[in-house]
Design a protein around this motif. Structure first.
Motif, PDB file in Angstrom:
ATOM      1  N   GLU A  70      56.685  25.357  39.473  1.00  0.00           N
ATOM      2  CA  GLU A  70      55.969  24.070  39.384  1.00  0.00           C
ATOM      3  C   GLU A  70      56.083  23.399  38.026  1.00  0.00           C
ATOM      4  OE1 GLU A  70      52.509  24.546  42.816  1.00  0.00           O
ATOM      5  OE2 GLU A  70      51.901  24.585  40.728  1.00  0.00           O
ATOM      6  N   ILE A  71      56.103  24.191  36.925  1.00  0.00           N
ATOM      7  CA  ILE A  71      56.081  23.557  35.596  1.00  0.00           C
ATOM      8  C   ILE A  71      57.108  24.141  34.625  1.00  0.00           C
ATOM      9  CG2 ILE A  71      53.694  22.748  35.779  1.00  0.00           C
ATOM     10  CD1 ILE A  71      52.840  25.165  34.090  1.00  0.00           C
ATOM     11  N   GLY A  72      57.957  25.044  35.121  1.00  0.00           N
ATOM     12  CA  GLY A  72      59.119  25.476  34.336  1.00  0.00           C
ATOM     13  C   GLY A  72      58.824  26.351  33.137  1.00  0.00           C
ATOM     14  N   ILE A  73      57.713  27.095  33.153  1.00  0.00           N
ATOM     15  CA  ILE A  73      57.466  28.005  32.025  1.00  0.00           C
ATOM     16  C   ILE A  73      57.552  29.452  32.495  1.00  0.00           C
ATOM     17  CG2 ILE A  73      55.989  26.389  30.767  1.00  0.00           C
ATOM     18  CD1 ILE A  73      53.555  28.100  31.679  1.00  0.00           C
ATOM     19  N   THR A  74      57.805  30.335  31.529  1.00  0.00           N
ATOM     20  CA  THR A  74      57.809  31.771  31.808  1.00  0.00           C
ATOM     21  C   THR A  74      56.541  32.368  31.221  1.00  0.00           C
ATOM     22  OG1 THR A  74      60.203  31.761  31.621  1.00  0.00           O
ATOM     23  CG2 THR A  74      59.116  33.921  31.513  1.00  0.00           C
ATOM     24  N   VAL A  75      55.670  32.892  32.087  1.00  0.00           N
ATOM     25  CA  VAL A  75      54.398  33.474  31.624  1.00  0.00           C
ATOM     26  C   VAL A  75      54.678  34.777  30.871  1.00  0.00           C
ATOM     27  CG1 VAL A  75      52.196  34.507  32.361  1.00  0.00           C
ATOM     28  CG2 VAL A  75      53.072  32.440  33.496  1.00  0.00           C
ATOM     29  N   GLU A  76      54.087  34.892  29.676  1.00  0.00           N
ATOM     30  CA  GLU A  76      54.272  36.138  28.897  1.00  0.00           C
ATOM     31  C   GLU A  76      52.946  36.872  28.707  1.00  0.00           C
ATOM     32  OE1 GLU A  76      58.357  36.219  27.155  1.00  0.00           O
ATOM     33  OE2 GLU A  76      56.879  36.030  25.534  1.00  0.00           O
ATOM     34  N   ALA A  77      51.818  36.125  28.715  1.00  0.00           N
ATOM     35  CA  ALA A  77      50.510  36.782  28.544  1.00  0.00           C
ATOM     36  C   ALA A  77      49.471  36.041  29.372  1.00  0.00           C
ATOM     37  CB  ALA A  77      50.107  36.767  27.070  1.00  0.00           C
ATOM     38  N   SER A  78      48.825  36.772  30.283  1.00  0.00           N
ATOM     39  CA  SER A  78      47.755  36.147  31.076  1.00  0.00           C
ATOM     40  C   SER A  78      46.631  37.163  31.250  1.00  0.00           C
ATOM     41  CB  SER A  78      48.289  35.732  32.454  1.00  0.00           C
ATOM     42  OG  SER A  78      48.609  36.888  33.213  1.00  0.00           O
ATOM     43  N   GLN A  79      45.422  36.646  31.461  1.00  0.00           N
ATOM     44  CA  GLN A  79      44.242  37.493  31.584  1.00  0.00           C
ATOM     45  C   GLN A  79      43.418  37.007  32.788  1.00  0.00           C
ATOM     46  OE1 GLN A  79      44.672  35.323  28.827  1.00  0.00           O
ATOM     47  NE2 GLN A  79      45.952  36.819  27.750  1.00  0.00           N
ATOM     48  N   PRO A  80      42.890  37.934  33.615  1.00  0.00           N
ATOM     49  CA  PRO A  80      41.984  37.504  34.683  1.00  0.00           C
ATOM     50  C   PRO A  80      40.800  36.748  34.079  1.00  0.00           C
ATOM     51  CG  PRO A  80      42.599  39.810  34.952  1.00  0.00           C
ATOM     52  CD  PRO A  80      43.094  39.384  33.604  1.00  0.00           C
ATOM     53  N   PHE A  81      40.423  35.621  34.672  1.00  0.00           N
ATOM     54  CA  PHE A  81      39.319  34.819  34.123  1.00  0.00           C
ATOM     55  C   PHE A  81      38.131  34.792  35.084  1.00  0.00           C
ATOM     56  CE2 PHE A  81      37.373  30.571  33.263  1.00  0.00           C
ATOM     57  CZ  PHE A  81      36.946  30.839  31.971  1.00  0.00           C
ATOM     58  N   LYS A 137      39.819  23.884  55.020  1.00  0.00           N
ATOM     59  CA  LYS A 137      40.604  24.987  54.440  1.00  0.00           C
ATOM     60  C   LYS A 137      39.655  25.859  53.624  1.00  0.00           C
ATOM     61  CE  LYS A 137      45.090  25.501  52.066  1.00  0.00           C
ATOM     62  NZ  LYS A 137      46.146  24.724  51.368  1.00  0.00           N
ATOM     63  N   ARG A 138      39.836  27.204  53.722  1.00  0.00           N
ATOM     64  CA  ARG A 138      39.045  28.104  52.873  1.00  0.00           C
ATOM     65  C   ARG A 138      39.987  28.741  51.862  1.00  0.00           C
ATOM     66  NH1 ARG A 138      37.229  32.378  55.987  1.00  0.00           N
ATOM     67  NH2 ARG A 138      36.257  33.196  54.126  1.00  0.00           N
ATOM     68  N   VAL A 139      39.578  28.734  50.596  1.00  0.00           N
ATOM     69  CA  VAL A 139      40.451  29.283  49.558  1.00  0.00           C
ATOM     70  C   VAL A 139      39.722  30.348  48.753  1.00  0.00           C
ATOM     71  CG1 VAL A 139      41.869  27.188  49.333  1.00  0.00           C
ATOM     72  CG2 VAL A 139      39.829  27.457  47.899  1.00  0.00           C
ATOM     73  N   ARG A 140      40.509  31.298  48.252  1.00  0.00           N
ATOM     74  CA  ARG A 140      39.997  32.256  47.264  1.00  0.00           C
ATOM     75  C   ARG A 140      40.889  32.082  46.039  1.00  0.00           C
ATOM     76  NH1 ARG A 140      40.581  37.867  46.174  1.00  0.00           N
ATOM     77  NH2 ARG A 140      41.800  38.207  48.076  1.00  0.00           N
ATOM     78  N   LEU A 141      40.324  31.432  45.026  1.00  0.00           N
ATOM     79  CA  LEU A 141      41.097  31.123  43.819  1.00  0.00           C
ATOM     80  C   LEU A 141      40.966  32.274  42.851  1.00  0.00           C
ATOM     81  CD1 LEU A 141      39.909  27.429  43.267  1.00  0.00           C
ATOM     82  CD2 LEU A 141      41.834  28.228  44.651  1.00  0.00           C
ATOM     83  N   ASP A 142      42.107  32.873  42.517  1.00  0.00           N
ATOM     84  CA  ASP A 142      42.154  33.967  41.545  1.00  0.00           C
ATOM     85  C   ASP A 142      42.665  33.334  40.250  1.00  0.00           C
ATOM     86  OD1 ASP A 142      42.707  37.258  42.735  1.00  0.00           O
ATOM     87  OD2 ASP A 142      42.165  36.660  40.694  1.00  0.00           O
ATOM     88  N   ILE A 143      41.719  33.017  39.334  1.00  0.00           N
ATOM     89  CA  ILE A 143      42.061  32.225  38.151  1.00  0.00           C
ATOM     90  C   ILE A 143      42.354  33.127  36.963  1.00  0.00           C
ATOM     91  CG2 ILE A 143      41.208  30.454  36.568  1.00  0.00           C
ATOM     92  CD1 ILE A 143      39.259  30.488  39.602  1.00  0.00           C
ATOM     93  N   HIS A 144      43.495  32.918  36.349  1.00  0.00           N
ATOM     94  CA  HIS A 144      43.870  33.668  35.146  1.00  0.00           C
ATOM     95  C   HIS A 144      44.116  32.663  34.020  1.00  0.00           C
ATOM     96  CE1 HIS A 144      45.267  37.742  36.984  1.00  0.00           C
ATOM     97  NE2 HIS A 144      44.329  37.203  37.719  1.00  0.00           N
TER      98      HIS A 144
END
Ligand SMILES: Nc1nc2c([nH]c(=O)n2[C@@H]2O[C@H](COP(=O)(O)OP(=O)(O)OP(=O)(O)O)[C@@H](O)[C@H]2O)c(=O)[nH]1
Ligand SMILES: [Mg+2]
Length: 129
Positions: free
Chosen positions: A56-67, A77-84
């Motif tokens: 979607e935005i052309g970046i390579t993720v190197e560090a992410s944390q569950p938020f 629609k029912r969603v479960r958003l897993d936000i990092h």
């Protein structure tokens, strides 16, 4: 109605968050979003997040944390958003699928129109930072 599991990235840089404008014709179209997408079967959230952000935005993720995790029923629609949060990445994000995008100061996020479920994410972000 089944629940869609979504990996969502809050990409942070110098107090700003990278946001994209959802195309008019999709669910919650015309509203801003944190980039991300459906977690495919057999994928971890991290794998889905890395794949979606590259697409979607052309970046390579190197560090992410569950938020945080948010469940929301939009009625259609029912969603479960897993936000990092994404604090390390290679490349400059842009709307690789032709979507509008911009860096938005965390404190100004509520001035833009996001899907209902995002309100809790934004409030948590503004308290956390
Ligand atoms: N990406 C994203 N989706 C969100 C957010 N908040 C929210 O309610 N959603 C909902 O989560 C669902 C999945 O998002 P999505 O449409 O981006 O999924 P996707 O990228 O796999 O779809 P696509 O690949 O067909 O474009 C949508 O119904 C969307 O409305 C958000 O901040 N980011
Ligand atoms: Mg998406």
């Amino acid at each position: 109605m089944k629940e869609v599991h979504v990996a969502v990235g809050v990409i942070l840089k110098d107090g700003n968050v990278f946001v994209c404008l959802r195309p008019q014709q999709v669910h919650q179209g015309g509203k801003w979003e944190f980039p991300g997408g459906k977690v495919d079967a057999g994928e971890t959230v991290e794998e889905a997040l890395t794949r979606e952000l590259a697409e979607e935005i052309g970046i390579t993720v190197e560090a992410s944390q569950p938020f945080m995790v948010i469940q929301h029923d939009y009625g259609d629609k029912r969603v479960r958003l897993d936000i990092h949060t994404v604090t390390g990445f290679v490349g400059e994000p842009y709307g690789r699928e032709g979507q509008r995008s911009r860096w938005c100061p965390v404190k100004e996020l509520l001035e833009s129109d996001f899907p209902e479920a995002n309100r809790a994410i934004i409030q948590h972000l503004q308290n956390a930072l």
